[in-house]
Design an enzyme around this catalytic site. Sequence first.
Site, PDB file in Angstrom:
ATOM      1  N   CYS A   1       0.684  -0.963  -0.636  1.00 46.49           N
ATOM      2  CA  CYS A   1      -0.161  -0.035   0.290  1.00 46.49           C
ATOM      3  C   CYS A   1       0.833   1.365  -0.036  1.00 46.49           C
ATOM      4  CB  CYS A   1      -0.985  -0.114   0.933  1.00 46.49           C
ATOM      5  SG  CYS A   1      -2.423   1.112   1.093  1.00 46.49           S
ATOM      6  N   SER A   2       0.951   1.659   1.236  1.00 44.04           N
ATOM      7  CA  SER A   2       1.900   3.350   1.398  1.00 44.04           C
ATOM      8  C   SER A   2       2.760   3.908   2.804  1.00 44.04           C
ATOM      9  CB  SER A   2       0.810   4.380   0.858  1.00 44.04           C
ATOM     10  OG  SER A   2      -0.370   3.568   1.612  1.00 44.04           O
ATOM     11  N   CYS A   3       2.561   2.120   3.473  1.00 42.67           N
ATOM     12  CA  CYS A   3       3.438   2.575   4.820  1.00 42.67           C
ATOM     13  C   CYS A   3       4.659   3.109   4.140  1.00 42.67           C
ATOM     14  CB  CYS A   3       3.490   1.105   5.246  1.00 42.67           C
ATOM     15  SG  CYS A   3       2.084   1.381   6.347  1.00 42.67           S
TER      16      CYS A   3
END
Lengths: 219, 199
Positions: B107-109
């Site tokens: 995702c985007s952590c």
Amino acid sequence: MDGFHDLGGFQGFGKVPHAVNSLDYKKVFKQDWEHLAYSLMFIGVDQLKKFSVDEVRHAVERIDVRQHVGTQYYERYVIATATLLVETGVITQAELDEALGQPFKLANPAHAKGRPALTGRAPFEVGDRVRVRDEYVAGHIRLPAYVRGKQGIVRHRTRVQWPFPDAIGHGDQSAALQPTYHVEFRVKDLWGDATDDGLVVVDLFESYLDKLDSPAVQP
Amino acid sequence: MSKTDPSANPSTPGERAWALFEVLKRKELIPTGYIEQLTQLMAHDWTPENGARVVAKAWVDPAYRALLLEDATAACAQFGYTGPQGEYIVALEDTPTLKNVIVCSLCSCTNWPVLGLPPEWYKGFEFRARLVREGRTVLRELGTELPANVQVKVWDTTAESRYLVLPLRPAGTEHLSEEQLRQLVSKDVLIGVALPQLA
């Protein structure tokens, strides 16, 4: 769950739309609604305490694939937050539809109920050779499929422990706390020889791993 | 065309975000100032200038460098860089034969307090899909050509560890002050897709 969100190694994409050291990260929010995505999410998580960030991640994963492909990043967090607020009874689908003036499409219902952590095993040590368990999970899991069944070396065990995502991601407040491990894989073990060489380190919860009998690696 | 037929008049992501806001607002579930305060943090306080401060200090202060590599959470907390998505920080040390680079394939952590929120391309499908499989190629496309003897090490942010790259201090910067060194450290340098360079 094996879904479109699990993009590591997915082929068919073009170039990354970026050139290094351009300042295109400014400003942070490029449209006037984007700040709402995280703000409203944290209202659900921190203020209302109705769900965890892990459940938000799972809700993003549950967005129907055909919709997911066409979404913008922050849009997915709006959809996920709205979905969880409806599922926890804070708001209703009808209220969303009325405010929008048309049906507000939410994420799909969960495909599974989650699972508990594996507990009672000895922790792994730095240098241990481990194999990622060859498991297929229909619910939330924080394991990229590209390392499933693969062997790697433990390079770090976290000093902090966190609730097991496969449980807390389904709202299970009894989720066991576990450390994660920085497991180093060789690129050629992941993708074969016909690719760039190098290493990939994946941050993996203890329950995703088994220790191998082969001797540990010297740090 | 009916207004309630979404295929005839599809709503925009912004309209959906404001609709959710409106529903929560009507129920008085949005605390006064909450969105404004969080937005201030996200849009202004969490910036790559924070990470640049950490890196430049590590370049000039051996004791701080040692702390950063041993316990980056504590080292970043010295500057007040802590909070959501910055609770367990690990610094990744580049060497003459190793280049670290960060991604979140799922995702985007990202390390919000130290790097700032991730840029669009970092959260995009291309970077997430390709970096773990063809890291050297992706870096080259972005403009960072590495010598053949430099190994690429990709860190996939799949749990709660949050990273920053500690790059090599470039040659020819011996005369620069700590403050001047900070100017060499961009968001891309902290992610690892770029090398610090003298202008």
